[in-house]
Design a protein around this motif. Structure first.
Motif, mmCIF file in Angstrom:
data_model
loop_
_atom_site.group_PDB
_atom_site.id
_atom_site.type_symbol
_atom_site.label_atom_id
_atom_site.label_comp_id
_atom_site.label_asym_id
_atom_site.label_seq_id
_atom_site.Cartn_x
_atom_site.Cartn_y
_atom_site.Cartn_z
ATOM 1 N N ASP A 1 107.447 101.991 16.891
ATOM 2 C CA ASP A 1 106.421 101.289 16.126
ATOM 3 C C ASP A 1 106.911 99.863 15.811
ATOM 4 N N PRO A 2 106.541 98.884 16.663
ATOM 5 C CA PRO A 2 107.054 97.510 16.498
ATOM 6 C C PRO A 2 106.741 96.893 15.134
ATOM 7 N N SER A 3 105.737 97.422 14.427
ATOM 8 C CA SER A 3 105.405 96.816 13.120
ATOM 9 C C SER A 3 106.547 97.054 12.112
ATOM 10 N N LEU A 4 107.461 97.953 12.434
ATOM 11 C CA LEU A 4 108.567 98.219 11.506
ATOM 12 C C LEU A 4 109.573 97.064 11.435
ATOM 13 N N ARG A 5 109.399 96.054 12.301
ATOM 14 C CA ARG A 5 110.242 94.849 12.219
ATOM 15 C C ARG A 5 109.850 93.992 11.021
ATOM 16 N N GLU A 6 108.651 94.200 10.521
ATOM 17 C CA GLU A 6 108.098 93.307 9.482
ATOM 18 C C GLU A 6 108.804 93.498 8.141
ATOM 19 N N ILE B 1 114.435 92.445 3.510
ATOM 20 C CA ILE B 1 114.435 93.889 3.779
ATOM 21 C C ILE B 1 113.236 94.259 4.643
ATOM 22 N N ARG B 2 113.540 94.975 5.726
ATOM 23 C CA ARG B 2 112.517 95.296 6.719
ATOM 24 C C ARG B 2 112.062 96.738 6.607
ATOM 25 N N ARG B 3 110.869 96.975 7.109
ATOM 26 C CA ARG B 3 110.298 98.331 7.053
ATOM 27 C C ARG B 3 111.162 99.362 7.774
ATOM 28 N N CYS B 4 111.832 98.925 8.849
ATOM 29 C CA CYS B 4 112.610 99.903 9.639
ATOM 30 C C CYS B 4 113.784 100.468 8.846
ATOM 31 N N GLU B 5 114.220 99.802 7.759
ATOM 32 C CA GLU B 5 115.401 100.254 7.032
ATOM 33 C C GLU B 5 115.108 101.384 6.054
ATOM 34 N N ILE B 6 113.876 101.437 5.584
ATOM 35 C CA ILE B 6 113.633 102.221 4.384
ATOM 36 C C ILE B 6 113.755 103.737 4.592
ATOM 37 N N ASP B 7 113.277 104.223 5.741
ATOM 38 C CA ASP B 7 113.404 105.671 5.991
ATOM 39 C C ASP B 7 114.872 106.048 6.108
ATOM 40 N N TYR B 8 115.613 105.182 6.785
ATOM 41 C CA TYR B 8 117.046 105.436 6.933
ATOM 42 C C TYR B 8 117.719 105.457 5.552
ATOM 43 N N LEU B 9 117.390 104.462 4.738
ATOM 44 C CA LEU B 9 117.992 104.375 3.388
ATOM 45 C C LEU B 9 117.700 105.640 2.588
ATOM 46 N N ALA C 1 118.531 95.275 21.019
ATOM 47 C CA ALA C 1 117.826 94.501 19.987
ATOM 48 C C ALA C 1 117.099 93.308 20.616
ATOM 49 N N LEU C 2 117.772 92.685 21.578
ATOM 50 C CA LEU C 2 117.176 91.532 22.271
ATOM 51 C C LEU C 2 115.915 91.983 23.010
ATOM 52 N N ASP C 3 116.046 93.110 23.728
ATOM 53 C CA ASP C 3 114.890 93.624 24.484
ATOM 54 C C ASP C 3 113.714 93.941 23.559
ATOM 55 N N LEU C 4 114.038 94.335 22.338
ATOM 56 C CA LEU C 4 112.965 94.686 21.387
ATOM 57 C C LEU C 4 112.465 93.468 20.603
ATOM 58 N N GLY C 5 113.026 92.300 20.905
ATOM 59 C CA GLY C 5 112.553 91.058 20.281
ATOM 60 C C GLY C 5 113.052 90.843 18.856
ATOM 61 N N LEU C 6 114.153 91.490 18.493
ATOM 62 C CA LEU C 6 114.633 91.352 17.108
ATOM 63 C C LEU C 6 115.223 89.972 16.820
ATOM 64 N N ASP C 7 115.657 89.280 17.884
ATOM 65 C CA ASP C 7 116.262 87.971 17.648
ATOM 66 C C ASP C 7 115.227 86.936 17.232
ATOM 67 N N ALA C 8 113.966 87.259 17.516
ATOM 68 C CA ALA C 8 112.913 86.321 17.133
ATOM 69 C C ALA C 8 112.531 86.513 15.667
ATOM 70 N N ALA D 1 119.477 103.852 14.867
ATOM 71 C CA ALA D 1 118.335 104.633 14.366
ATOM 72 C C ALA D 1 117.156 103.703 14.064
ATOM 73 N N MET D 2 117.464 102.484 13.604
ATOM 74 C CA MET D 2 116.388 101.540 13.272
ATOM 75 C C MET D 2 115.748 100.973 14.540
ATOM 76 N N LEU D 3 116.574 100.795 15.572
ATOM 77 C CA LEU D 3 116.002 100.342 16.849
ATOM 78 C C LEU D 3 115.079 101.423 17.421
ATOM 79 N N ASP D 4 115.495 102.687 17.276
ATOM 80 C CA ASP D 4 114.638 103.788 17.753
ATOM 81 C C ASP D 4 113.278 103.703 17.061
ATOM 82 N N ALA D 5 113.326 103.473 15.741
ATOM 83 C CA ALA D 5 112.080 103.424 14.967
ATOM 84 C C ALA D 5 111.211 102.250 15.416
ATOM 85 N N ILE D 6 111.853 101.089 15.651
ATOM 86 C CA ILE D 6 111.091 99.898 16.065
ATOM 87 C C ILE D 6 110.498 100.104 17.463
ATOM 88 N N GLU D 7 111.260 100.815 18.301
ATOM 89 C CA GLU D 7 110.781 101.077 19.658
ATOM 90 C C GLU D 7 109.456 101.849 19.607
#
Ligand SMILES: Cc1cc2nc3c(=O)[nH]c(=O)nc-3n(C[C@H](O)[C@H](O)[C@H](O)COP(=O)(O)OP(=O)(O)OC[C@H]3O[C@@H](n4cnc5c(N)ncnc54)[C@H](O)[C@@H]3O)c2cc1C
Length: 543
Positions: free
Chosen positions: A459-464, A472-480, A420-427, A451-457
């Motif tokens: 497509d980084p816009s899924l962090r938004e 609630i972030r874009r990366c969650e919705i497909d999983y949900l 998550a850190l490598d993908l910049g999620l802490d920011a 699974a959400m990190l895979d998605a962000i990897e």
């Protein structure tokens, strides 16, 4: 809906060792415990999982300090042990929190007696939390300037625990982990009746509440975990029990955050019962009440609102007192309390406030039937183990396992946070809770958040953010959509997340992104689900 449709097909065609009726906390932990021990388990709920009492709690995981007044030290010690185990095994979800209890001049006990009780409570909890301390009125004012100390004599600060997210999410995670291990679960499937066939198997007649279709489910054992509806279901199936439920209604009001501190403010209400102002994300949850009712389906009345608002206003120094206009959302539920039938022949005389809050599990060995009465979220792990023990006594062989619950181990956690850190999620900080996205994803989805990190990897816009102001972030919705069996918009807004408790319906309706979320969740039914949600009153209209 693919997951649910598949599970319904399986419910119809397979034979199960155990069918559990009710996907509140008691049913959910039973499913997780039994599936992990190798049984073929089916779980159904007439509503959504945690769609009844288990979504209406105070979200406290606690040893029940107030039960000490009734000398229920055994119960308190047991609940403290259960709390400690939850704190140990779910460190991201179940967290220690300080309670600041203000004691009024007229209160029936001297503050030193309360202090001694909190120390005893701490010892009964095996000293696993921070120690209690006595506070003068001046110290209370310094810590929490909003508390009205005019009439206070002193205060005591002590520790207990709370659910960082919410009760319904906590319950769903047990359902999800049961499904991961092979449990076949479906929400909105109601048991209409059940009887045993010539081989002694239970045949349960059920209705799929989404399309009205009826079918039968076959199992060797039937577990009635229907909460406030346990007695009703036992009547249908001709099961006699020693216990029955008495029902106590409790309400909470969600208001804008009243204090910046992450502390539960505890007071004694006019009826001398404890009531709380509990932090929940950027809101405060105030309650609760304890009123005996006969009907499990309840609603907040003007009198309830007035009770909670007048009590909290009398104990706080707010620039403007809380009014009904400040209420963002309301919560109302019934506690199913186990009561021995033999003891309650003289109904009127029973002091139901004094009824033990301990669960009771009754087994009818001849009929291979189990009923779960009472219980608390706090004691859920014991319910899972005790139900497993009953099932084994009914003749099924259970696999020996070390543990059937808990967050993934430290190694998996570290791997997740490193990625998550490598993908910049802490920011990326959630606006509602002020927490980092990595924390939030891990707490809500644990190992499944990979699974959400895979998605962000990819497509980084899924962090938004997807739905404005909700975290609630874009990366969650497909999983949900794929894994969380969301049938109605309310399942998502109220139970898989707690958005409905944090934002008013008007704000929600206008939230950019909500309709887009609906499209992802419900496909071509998006508009129907969106309109259905905003045209409903938000109460339980299933009866
Ligand atoms: C106001 C309030 C505050 C509380 N605070 C706390 C707290 O802070 N901490 C704590 O530990 N506990 C607390 N509790 C207690 C705790 O919430 C409950 O004891 C617990 O949630 C009950 O869970 P359950 O599984 O028995 O019932 P439920 O959650 O009601 O689950 C039963 C399920 O069975 C389903 N069902 C019923 N009939 C059928 C049928 N025929 N077919 C299929 N499904 C059916 C229902 O739809 C329901 O979802 C509180 C309770 C209340 C009301």
């Amino acid at each position: 809906m693919e997951l649910r449709n598949n599970n319904i097909k399986r419910l119809e065609s397979e034979t199960f060792d155990v069918l559990i009726i009710g996907g509140g906390i008691n049913g959910a932990v039973s499913a997780a415990a039994l599936t992990a021990r190798g049984l073929r388990v089916a779980l159904i709920d007439a509503r959504d999982f945690a769609g009844f009492t288990s979504q209406q709690s105070s979200n406290l995981v606690w040893g029940g300090i107030k039960y000490m007044e009734g000398y229920e030290f055994g119960l308190v010690a047991g609940l403290c042990r259960a709390r400690n185990e939850l704190l140990r095994c779910f460190p991201s979800t179940v967290q220690e929190i300080r309670f600041l209890m203000t004691i009024n001049k007229q209160f029936r006990f001297h503050p030193l007696i309360i202090l001694a009780s909190t120390w005893l409570y701490w010892l009964l909890g095996r000293a696993k939390t921070q120690t209690p301390r006595l506070l003068s009125s001046r110290q209370i004012k310094k810590l929490e300037p909003l508390i009205n100390t005019y009439n206070s004599r002193a205060g005591v600060e002590y520790s207990d625990a709370f659910l960082h997210d919410n009760d319904a999410r906590f319950v769903f995670n047990f359902v999800r982990s049961a499904m991961d291990q092979g449990c076949v679960a479906a929400n909105y499937v109601e048991s209409l009746n059940a009887s045993r066939d010539a081989n002694g198997d239970w045949i349960t007649e059920v209705e799929n509440k989404v399309d009205g279709r009826r079918f039968r489910l076959r199992s060797k054992i039937l577990i009635n975990a229907a909460g406030a509806f346990v007695d009703r279901h036992n009547q249908l199936t001709g099961i006699e029990t020693e216990y029955r439920h008495m029902l106590s209604k409790g309400i909470h009001l969600m208001v804008p955050r009243i204090s910046e501190s992450r502390r539960v403010l505890a007071f004694f209400a006019d009826d001398e019962r404890m009531f709380f102002a509990i932090p929940m994300a950027n809101r405060t949850c105030i309650g609760t009440t304890d009123t005996r009712v006969e009907d499990p389906v309840t609603a907040v009345t003007d009198e309830d609102r007035e009770f909670v608002l007048s009590n909290i206003n009398a104990r706080l120094d707010l620039t403007s007192p809380l009014t009904t206009r400040d209420i963002i959302a309301e919560r109302c539920g019934v506690r199913p309390l186990a009561s021995r039938k033999a003891e309650d022949t003289g109904e009127a005389e029973i002091d139901f406030l004094q009824l033990s809050r301990k669960h009771v599990i009754e087994m009818d060995a001849a009929k291979k039937h189990i009923s779960i009465f009472g219980g608390k979220l706090t004691d859920c792990l014991n319910v899972g183990d005790e139900v497993s023990d009953c099932v084994s006594r009914l003749g099924l062989t259970l696999k020996k396992i070390d543990k059937w619950y808990g967050e993934p181990d430290q190694h998996e956690r570290e791997t997740f946070f490193k990625r998550a850190l490598d993908l910049g999620l802490d920011a990326t900080i959630a606006k509602d809770t002020g927490e980092e996205l990595s924390e939030r994803l891990w707490r809500r989805y644990a190992g499944r958040a990979h699974a959400m990190l895979d998605a962000i990897e990819k497509d980084p816009s899924l962090r938004e953010p997807l739905v404005e102001n909700t975290g609630i972030r874009r990366c969650e919705i497909d999983y949900l959509a794929k894994h969380e069996m969301i049938v109605k918009l309310e399942d998502y807004l109220r139970r898989r997340s707690k958005v409905e408790l944090l934002l008013s319906r008007d704000t929600l309706r206008q939230s950019a992104g909500l309709f887009e979320a609906c499209e992802k969740l419900f496909g071509s039914d998006a508009k129907i689900r969106f309109d259905e949600y905003f045209s409903s009153t938000g109460g339980d209209d299933s009866e």
